[in-house]
Design a protein around this motif. Structure first.
Motif, PDB file in Angstrom:
ATOM      1  N   GLY A 301     -25.907  35.235 -16.832  1.00  0.00           N
ATOM      2  CA  GLY A 301     -27.011  34.415 -16.353  1.00  0.00           C
ATOM      3  C   GLY A 301     -27.587  34.859 -15.030  1.00  0.00           C
ATOM      4  N   ASN A 302     -27.394  36.120 -14.673  1.00  0.00           N
ATOM      5  CA  ASN A 302     -27.966  36.637 -13.431  1.00  0.00           C
ATOM      6  C   ASN A 302     -29.461  36.884 -13.590  1.00  0.00           C
ATOM      7  OD1 ASN A 302     -25.016  38.109 -13.772  1.00  0.00           O
ATOM      8  ND2 ASN A 302     -25.331  37.130 -11.803  1.00  0.00           N
ATOM      9  N   GLY A 303     -30.119  37.120 -12.444  1.00  0.00           N
ATOM     10  CA  GLY A 303     -31.558  37.310 -12.462  1.00  0.00           C
ATOM     11  C   GLY A 303     -32.001  38.486 -13.294  1.00  0.00           C
ATOM     12  N   ILE A 304     -31.191  39.545 -13.305  1.00  0.00           N
ATOM     13  CA  ILE A 304     -31.569  40.737 -14.069  1.00  0.00           C
ATOM     14  C   ILE A 304     -31.623  40.406 -15.558  1.00  0.00           C
ATOM     15  CG2 ILE A 304     -29.241  41.655 -14.448  1.00  0.00           C
ATOM     16  CD1 ILE A 304     -32.274  43.722 -13.302  1.00  0.00           C
ATOM     17  N   HIS A 305     -30.826  39.435 -15.984  1.00  0.00           N
ATOM     18  CA  HIS A 305     -30.848  38.994 -17.380  1.00  0.00           C
ATOM     19  C   HIS A 305     -32.120  38.202 -17.678  1.00  0.00           C
ATOM     20  CE1 HIS A 305     -29.680  37.105 -21.155  1.00  0.00           C
ATOM     21  NE2 HIS A 305     -29.913  35.919 -20.611  1.00  0.00           N
ATOM     22  N   TRP A 306     -32.495  37.334 -16.725  1.00  0.00           N
ATOM     23  CA  TRP A 306     -33.665  36.481 -16.939  1.00  0.00           C
ATOM     24  C   TRP A 306     -34.984  37.188 -16.616  1.00  0.00           C
ATOM     25  CZ3 TRP A 306     -32.669  32.394 -19.692  1.00  0.00           C
ATOM     26  CH2 TRP A 306     -31.435  31.756 -19.593  1.00  0.00           C
ATOM     27  N   GLY A 307     -34.900  38.360 -15.985  1.00  0.00           N
ATOM     28  CA  GLY A 307     -36.124  39.027 -15.558  1.00  0.00           C
ATOM     29  C   GLY A 307     -36.791  38.315 -14.396  1.00  0.00           C
ATOM     30  N   ARG A 308     -36.001  37.647 -13.571  1.00  0.00           N
ATOM     31  CA  ARG A 308     -36.510  36.860 -12.436  1.00  0.00           C
ATOM     32  C   ARG A 308     -35.553  37.035 -11.268  1.00  0.00           C
ATOM     33  NH1 ARG A 308     -37.253  33.991  -8.256  1.00  0.00           N
ATOM     34  NH2 ARG A 308     -38.394  31.997  -8.329  1.00  0.00           N
ATOM     35  N   LEU A 309     -35.919  37.863 -10.300  1.00  0.00           N
ATOM     36  CA  LEU A 309     -35.079  38.124  -9.144  1.00  0.00           C
ATOM     37  C   LEU A 309     -35.424  37.173  -7.993  1.00  0.00           C
ATOM     38  CD1 LEU A 309     -33.047  40.380  -9.708  1.00  0.00           C
ATOM     39  CD2 LEU A 309     -35.174  40.829 -10.928  1.00  0.00           C
ATOM     40  N   LEU A 310     -34.617  37.188  -6.962  1.00  0.00           N
ATOM     41  CA  LEU A 310     -34.811  36.278  -5.839  1.00  0.00           C
ATOM     42  C   LEU A 310     -36.020  36.666  -5.002  1.00  0.00           C
ATOM     43  CD1 LEU A 310     -31.084  35.931  -4.719  1.00  0.00           C
ATOM     44  CD2 LEU A 310     -32.501  34.158  -5.810  1.00  0.00           C
ATOM     45  N   ARG A 311     -36.691  35.649  -4.456  1.00  0.00           N
ATOM     46  CA  ARG A 311     -37.814  35.896  -3.569  1.00  0.00           C
ATOM     47  C   ARG A 311     -37.878  34.811  -2.499  1.00  0.00           C
ATOM     48  NH1 ARG A 311     -40.977  35.337  -8.885  1.00  0.00           N
ATOM     49  NH2 ARG A 311     -41.426  33.113  -9.111  1.00  0.00           N
ATOM     50  N   ASP A 312     -38.736  35.049  -1.523  1.00  0.00           N
ATOM     51  CA  ASP A 312     -38.871  34.154  -0.376  1.00  0.00           C
ATOM     52  C   ASP A 312     -39.114  32.716  -0.835  1.00  0.00           C
ATOM     53  OD1 ASP A 312     -39.175  33.593   2.429  1.00  0.00           O
ATOM     54  OD2 ASP A 312     -41.331  33.437   2.092  1.00  0.00           O
ATOM     55  N   GLY A 313     -38.327  31.791  -0.278  1.00  0.00           N
ATOM     56  CA  GLY A 313     -38.495  30.378  -0.582  1.00  0.00           C
ATOM     57  C   GLY A 313     -37.623  29.843  -1.697  1.00  0.00           C
ATOM     58  N   ASP A 314     -36.978  30.709  -2.462  1.00  0.00           N
ATOM     59  CA  ASP A 314     -36.094  30.249  -3.528  1.00  0.00           C
ATOM     60  C   ASP A 314     -34.916  29.467  -2.955  1.00  0.00           C
ATOM     61  OD1 ASP A 314     -37.536  31.290  -5.629  1.00  0.00           O
ATOM     62  OD2 ASP A 314     -36.353  33.128  -5.794  1.00  0.00           O
ATOM     63  N   VAL A 315     -34.475  28.461  -3.682  1.00  0.00           N
ATOM     64  CA  VAL A 315     -33.298  27.681  -3.294  1.00  0.00           C
ATOM     65  C   VAL A 315     -32.263  27.785  -4.401  1.00  0.00           C
ATOM     66  CG1 VAL A 315     -32.393  25.380  -2.784  1.00  0.00           C
ATOM     67  CG2 VAL A 315     -34.610  26.093  -1.864  1.00  0.00           C
ATOM     68  N   MET A 316     -31.055  28.199  -4.024  1.00  0.00           N
ATOM     69  CA  MET A 316     -29.954  28.331  -4.974  1.00  0.00           C
ATOM     70  C   MET A 316     -28.952  27.202  -4.752  1.00  0.00           C
ATOM     71  SD  MET A 316     -29.208  32.444  -4.854  1.00  0.00           S
ATOM     72  CE  MET A 316     -29.147  32.508  -3.046  1.00  0.00           C
ATOM     73  N   ASP A 317     -28.613  26.500  -5.825  1.00  0.00           N
ATOM     74  CA  ASP A 317     -27.556  25.494  -5.818  1.00  0.00           C
ATOM     75  C   ASP A 317     -26.406  26.021  -6.656  1.00  0.00           C
ATOM     76  OD1 ASP A 317     -28.477  22.867  -4.475  1.00  0.00           O
ATOM     77  OD2 ASP A 317     -30.210  23.433  -5.689  1.00  0.00           O
ATOM     78  N   GLY A 318     -25.241  26.180  -6.027  1.00  0.00           N
ATOM     79  CA  GLY A 318     -24.090  26.703  -6.740  1.00  0.00           C
ATOM     80  C   GLY A 318     -22.934  25.726  -6.722  1.00  0.00           C
ATOM     81  N   SER A 319     -22.261  25.594  -7.845  1.00  0.00           N
ATOM     82  CA  SER A 319     -21.094  24.718  -7.909  1.00  0.00           C
ATOM     83  C   SER A 319     -20.048  25.316  -8.833  1.00  0.00           C
ATOM     84  CB  SER A 319     -21.482  23.318  -8.394  1.00  0.00           C
ATOM     85  OG  SER A 319     -21.963  23.361  -9.724  1.00  0.00           O
ATOM     86  N   VAL A 320     -18.794  24.997  -8.546  1.00  0.00           N
ATOM     87  CA  VAL A 320     -17.674  25.336  -9.412  1.00  0.00           C
ATOM     88  C   VAL A 320     -16.840  24.071  -9.544  1.00  0.00           C
ATOM     89  CG1 VAL A 320     -15.602  26.748  -9.720  1.00  0.00           C
ATOM     90  CG2 VAL A 320     -17.652  27.760  -8.693  1.00  0.00           C
ATOM     91  N   THR A 321     -16.398  23.775 -10.726  1.00  0.00           N
ATOM     92  CA  THR A 321     -15.670  22.544 -10.989  1.00  0.00           C
ATOM     93  C   THR A 321     -14.577  22.301  -9.945  1.00  0.00           C
ATOM     94  OG1 THR A 321     -15.988  22.913 -13.356  1.00  0.00           O
ATOM     95  CG2 THR A 321     -14.357  21.260 -12.707  1.00  0.00           C
ATOM     96  N   GLY A 322     -14.624  21.144  -9.293  1.00  0.00           N
ATOM     97  CA  GLY A 322     -13.582  20.744  -8.368  1.00  0.00           C
ATOM     98  C   GLY A 322     -13.666  21.332  -6.980  1.00  0.00           C
ATOM     99  N   LEU A 323     -14.686  22.173  -6.711  1.00  0.00           N
ATOM    100  CA  LEU A 323     -14.763  22.861  -5.421  1.00  0.00           C
ATOM    101  C   LEU A 323     -15.954  22.431  -4.575  1.00  0.00           C
ATOM    102  CD1 LEU A 323     -13.812  26.505  -6.502  1.00  0.00           C
ATOM    103  CD2 LEU A 323     -12.316  24.621  -5.815  1.00  0.00           C
ATOM    104  N   GLY A 324     -16.713  21.438  -5.010  1.00  0.00           N
ATOM    105  CA  GLY A 324     -17.891  21.039  -4.260  1.00  0.00           C
ATOM    106  C   GLY A 324     -19.096  21.859  -4.662  1.00  0.00           C
ATOM    107  N   ALA A 325     -20.052  21.980  -3.746  1.00  0.00           N
ATOM    108  CA  ALA A 325     -21.296  22.699  -4.066  1.00  0.00           C
ATOM    109  C   ALA A 325     -21.902  23.268  -2.799  1.00  0.00           C
ATOM    110  CB  ALA A 325     -22.290  21.756  -4.746  1.00  0.00           C
TER     111      ALA A 325
END
Length: 336
Positions: A301-325
């Motif tokens: 599910g990385n950007g190279i798979h979706w054809g959409r890489l990171l750019r200015d202004g993007d916001v990433m929310d990351g979480s892993v079960t039991g570890l917060g976000a």
């Protein structure tokens, strides 16, 4: 920057177990190791343990002996607890060494191989996927993880802005489960490897896809220095959740959302080599130290798979079960 960043406000996300460890600071003050409660409170461990010079790394260096005291402090509701809303949350630890596992999620590796096919590759997509899947099966059978080394200067906080270097043509996200080492480990077996884990945290191991492979000398292969080691390219945290609070590190959901849209959402059970195998493998060559990080690889599910890489202004929310976000905003270097 408090836990609710001015750049990208992130609500407090609870974690598993009675407490976690973080590195915190009050406005204008020095960073300190903090005991964090699931209801969003923090306790200054310098005061609680009577050690004014205590650091999070020093705490990890004697993790086994201090752990019972941390449990007792977490159960004491009468301590001098502070609201995390009034504190800045830093990366939970400043590691001396970062060991990064590459090509460790079966589906992710297959997706990358297909995405990087040569234009004149005669294989169909289905044929390419089948061939790479066979290679993954062979790696697992031969018990050969792929591990490389990252720089501590890539570490940034879980709510800090991520600066996208002007030279990075294809910056991409890679959310991962990270194990935090509790004591020196050298030539340990798979069976005993998890005894050397203090806890787990979240790492977003950013990569510039344009510089992963050397264009001038293809036989050299990968160039991890240029593609992964820009300052702040590894947002870490927010917390170290003790290993005893995570029932099974091979059964956690890794989820990354880009501007609210889910891009990665995969279980760690897709890992080819689990946490114990990675630690044992690394320790056959290198000596792991308290506070070191073992990044376990990124799922599909990385950007190279979706054809959409990171750019200015993007916001990433990351979480892993039991570890917060964590939540981080991308800022182009030119914009700074």
């Amino acid at each position: 920057m408090s836990v609710k960043s001015a750049a990208a406000s992130a609500p407090f996300a609870p974690f598993s177990g009675p407490f976690a460890i973080g590195t915190l600071s009050a406005s204008g003050g020095a960073a300190f190791p903090g005991l964090v409660a699931p209801d969003g409170r923090g306790l200054d461990l310098r005061t609680a343990l009577g050690e004014p010079a205590l650091t999070t790394l020093a705490l990890l260096e004697r993790w086994d002996e201090t752990l019972p005291r941390l449990h007792a402090l977490a159960a004491d509701r009468a301590g001098a607890w502070l609201s995390l809303d009034d504190l800045r949350v830093h990366a939970p630890v400043e590691p001396r060494q970062i060991f990064q596992s590459g090509a460790n999620y079966r589906q992710h590796v297959i997706d990358l191989a297909v995405a990087h096919r040569a234009p004149d590759d005669p294989r169909t997509v289905e044929e390419a996927r089948a061939e790479v899947a066979a290679v993954m099966d062979k790696r697992a059978a031969e018990d050969l993880p792929y591990v490389f080394i990252g720089l501590p200067t890539t570490i940034s906080g879980p709510y800090d802005d991520v600066v996208l270097p002007a030279r990075a043509e294809k910056p991409d996200w890679e959310l991962e489960l990270a194990a935090v080492i509790s004591r020196p480990a050298y030539r340990v077996t798979v069976e005993e490897a998890l005894e050397y884990v203090a806890g787990y945290t979240i790492a977003n191991d950013l990569t510039d896809r344009a510089t992963v492979f050397r264009r001038d000398m293809p036989p050299i292969g990968t160039d991890w220095l240029r593609s992964k080691n820009a300052p702040g390219f590894t947002p870490l945290g927010p917390w170290i959740v003790p290993a005893g609070s995570i029932a099974d590190p091979s059964d956690l959901q890794v989820t990354l959302k880009l501007n609210g849209e889910t891009m990665q959402d995969e279980s760690t059970n897709d890992m080819i080599f689990g946490v114990a195998r990675l630690i044992s493998y690394i320790s056959q060559t290198a000596r792991l130290l308290p506070g070191d990080l073992v990044l376990t690889g990124s799922p599909a599910g990385n950007g190279i798979h979706w054809g959409r890489l990171l750019r200015d202004g993007d916001v990433m929310d990351g979480s892993v079960t039991g570890l917060g976000a964590q939540r981080t905003r991308c800022v182009a270097e030119e914009a700074r």
